[in-house]
Design a protein around this motif. Sequence first.
Motif, PDB file in Angstrom:
ATOM      1  N   ASP A  37       6.501   7.542   5.898  1.00 50.00           N
ATOM      2  CA  ASP A  37       5.419   7.477   4.913  1.00 50.00           C
ATOM      3  C   ASP A  37       5.702   8.319   3.672  1.00 50.00           C
ATOM      4  N   ASP A  38       6.696   9.203   3.738  1.00 49.87           N
ATOM      5  CA  ASP A  38       7.074   9.967   2.550  1.00 49.87           C
ATOM      6  C   ASP A  38       7.713   9.073   1.500  1.00 49.87           C
ATOM      7  N   LEU A  39       8.151   7.882   1.904  1.00 46.77           N
ATOM      8  CA  LEU A  39       8.856   6.967   1.006  1.00 46.77           C
ATOM      9  C   LEU A  39       7.937   5.961   0.321  1.00 46.77           C
ATOM     10  N   ILE A  40       6.657   5.975   0.668  1.00 43.26           N
ATOM     11  CA  ILE A  40       5.727   5.018   0.058  1.00 43.26           C
ATOM     12  C   ILE A  40       5.665   5.278  -1.440  1.00 43.26           C
ATOM     13  N   GLY A  41       5.732   4.217  -2.219  1.00 39.60           N
ATOM     14  CA  GLY A  41       5.836   4.300  -3.670  1.00 39.60           C
ATOM     15  C   GLY A  41       4.730   5.079  -4.347  1.00 39.60           C
ATOM     16  N   ASN A  42       4.977   5.437  -5.576  1.00 42.84           N
ATOM     17  CA  ASN A  42       4.013   6.194  -6.370  1.00 42.84           C
ATOM     18  C   ASN A  42       2.987   5.269  -7.004  1.00 42.84           C
ATOM     19  N   LEU A  43       2.121   4.730  -6.183  1.00 44.36           N
ATOM     20  CA  LEU A  43       1.047   3.867  -6.658  1.00 44.36           C
ATOM     21  C   LEU A  43      -0.232   4.685  -6.760  1.00 44.36           C
ATOM     22  N   ALA A  44      -1.164   4.215  -7.558  1.00 44.05           N
ATOM     23  CA  ALA A  44      -2.425   4.942  -7.723  1.00 44.05           C
ATOM     24  C   ALA A  44      -3.137   5.112  -6.388  1.00 44.05           C
ATOM     25  N   ILE A  45      -3.123   4.073  -5.555  1.00 43.12           N
ATOM     26  CA  ILE A  45      -3.818   4.157  -4.269  1.00 43.12           C
ATOM     27  C   ILE A  45      -3.118   5.147  -3.335  1.00 43.12           C
ATOM     28  N   THR A  46      -1.806   5.309  -3.476  1.00 34.13           N
ATOM     29  CA  THR A  46      -1.084   6.290  -2.666  1.00 34.13           C
ATOM     30  C   THR A  46      -1.517   7.700  -3.043  1.00 34.13           C
ATOM     31  N   PHE A  47      -1.663   7.957  -4.325  1.00 35.38           N
ATOM     32  CA  PHE A  47      -2.100   9.279  -4.762  1.00 35.38           C
ATOM     33  C   PHE A  47      -3.516   9.567  -4.268  1.00 35.38           C
ATOM     34  N   LYS A  48      -4.379   8.551  -4.271  1.00 36.47           N
ATOM     35  CA  LYS A  48      -5.733   8.736  -3.739  1.00 36.47           C
ATOM     36  C   LYS A  48      -5.676   9.037  -2.245  1.00 36.47           C
ATOM     37  N   ALA A  49      -4.818   8.317  -1.526  1.00 38.44           N
ATOM     38  CA  ALA A  49      -4.697   8.532  -0.081  1.00 38.44           C
ATOM     39  C   ALA A  49      -4.202   9.938   0.224  1.00 38.44           C
ATOM     40  N   LEU A  50      -3.306  10.436  -0.594  1.00 42.07           N
ATOM     41  CA  LEU A  50      -2.790  11.788  -0.376  1.00 42.07           C
ATOM     42  C   LEU A  50      -3.878  12.838  -0.523  1.00 42.07           C
ATOM     43  N   GLU A  51      -4.868  12.555  -1.357  1.00 37.80           N
ATOM     44  CA  GLU A  51      -5.984  13.488  -1.511  1.00 37.80           C
ATOM     45  C   GLU A  51      -6.815  13.591  -0.231  1.00 37.80           C
ATOM     46  N   TYR A  52      -6.833  12.537   0.561  1.00 32.98           N
ATOM     47  CA  TYR A  52      -7.621  12.514   1.795  1.00 32.98           C
ATOM     48  C   TYR A  52      -6.853  13.039   3.009  1.00 32.98           C
ATOM     49  N   ALA A  92       3.509   7.527  11.500  1.00 34.40           N
ATOM     50  CA  ALA A  92       2.820   7.124  10.268  1.00 34.40           C
ATOM     51  C   ALA A  92       1.560   7.970  10.093  1.00 34.40           C
ATOM     52  N   TYR A  93       1.347   8.465   8.890  1.00 33.41           N
ATOM     53  CA  TYR A  93       0.146   9.245   8.622  1.00 33.41           C
ATOM     54  C   TYR A  93      -0.677   8.682   7.467  1.00 33.41           C
ATOM     55  N   LEU A  94      -0.167   7.734   6.734  1.00 27.14           N
ATOM     56  CA  LEU A  94      -0.905   7.180   5.596  1.00 27.14           C
ATOM     57  C   LEU A  94      -1.559   5.816   5.804  1.00 27.14           C
ATOM     58  N   PRO A  95      -1.066   4.916   6.665  1.00 28.11           N
ATOM     59  CA  PRO A  95      -1.629   3.560   6.722  1.00 28.11           C
ATOM     60  C   PRO A  95      -3.131   3.498   6.985  1.00 28.11           C
ATOM     61  N   GLU A  96      -3.643   4.344   7.852  1.00 24.99           N
ATOM     62  CA  GLU A  96      -5.090   4.307   8.136  1.00 24.99           C
ATOM     63  C   GLU A  96      -5.893   4.653   6.887  1.00 24.99           C
ATOM     64  N   ILE A  97      -5.439   5.659   6.151  1.00 24.29           N
ATOM     65  CA  ILE A  97      -6.138   6.061   4.930  1.00 24.29           C
ATOM     66  C   ILE A  97      -6.011   4.980   3.865  1.00 24.29           C
ATOM     67  N   LEU A  98      -4.821   4.387   3.747  1.00 26.72           N
ATOM     68  CA  LEU A  98      -4.624   3.314   2.763  1.00 26.72           C
ATOM     69  C   LEU A  98      -5.504   2.106   3.077  1.00 26.72           C
ATOM     70  N   ASP A  99      -5.596   1.733   4.351  1.00 28.90           N
ATOM     71  CA  ASP A  99      -6.465   0.616   4.748  1.00 28.90           C
ATOM     72  C   ASP A  99      -7.911   0.917   4.406  1.00 28.90           C
ATOM     73  N   TRP A 100      -8.355   2.129   4.703  1.00 26.63           N
ATOM     74  CA  TRP A 100      -9.729   2.527   4.422  1.00 26.63           C
ATOM     75  C   TRP A 100     -10.002   2.477   2.918  1.00 26.63           C
ATOM     76  N   LEU A 101      -9.065   2.964   2.105  1.00 32.32           N
ATOM     77  CA  LEU A 101      -9.249   2.935   0.653  1.00 32.32           C
ATOM     78  C   LEU A 101      -9.269   1.514   0.109  1.00 32.32           C
ATOM     79  N   GLU A 102      -8.418   0.637   0.644  1.00 34.34           N
ATOM     80  CA  GLU A 102      -8.415  -0.752   0.196  1.00 34.34           C
ATOM     81  C   GLU A 102      -9.732  -1.443   0.532  1.00 34.34           C
ATOM     82  N   LYS A 103     -10.258  -1.202   1.730  1.00 38.76           N
ATOM     83  CA  LYS A 103     -11.554  -1.773   2.107  1.00 38.76           C
ATOM     84  C   LYS A 103     -12.651  -1.245   1.194  1.00 38.76           C
ATOM     85  N   ARG A 104     -12.605   0.046   0.907  1.00 39.44           N
ATOM     86  CA  ARG A 104     -13.615   0.647   0.037  1.00 39.44           C
ATOM     87  C   ARG A 104     -13.554   0.046  -1.362  1.00 39.44           C
TER      88      ARG A 104
END
Length: 116
Positions: A37-52, A92-104
């Motif tokens: 998950d450290d390799l996931i691209g620098n997308l806006a949603i990735t930065f939001k997920a990192l905050e959570y 994996a530590y980001l997919p759950e947060i990314l899914d939650w953000l996409e649903k939101r």
Amino acid sequence: MNIKTVVSRFLERPVGQRFVEYYHRLSGYREYGLHRDDLIGNLAITFKALEYLPKHEQILREHRISVCLDVAVKGKIQAPKELITKPEDDVAYLPEILDWLEKREKIRAYEKLNGL
């Protein structure tokens, strides 16, 4: 049958799991001390997920990335043995947060579209 179904069925089988492990080993990111998950691209949603992410997970991620950059700048082939990521530690530590953000985001778009 769509491609996602075919791929998920393939990955459920032992040969699919061996292929995934082979791919991860071949990609070499673990030898720099990184997680998948450290390799996931620098997308806006990735930065939001990192905050959570929990604070300790954020610190660990930043440390792994700084070690990787240090190793790469020094021209080494891999990180010191104690810093190399083991397959069982590469979770994996980001997919759950990314899914939650996409649903939101979908819910917010729907509410905005319907004036709610």
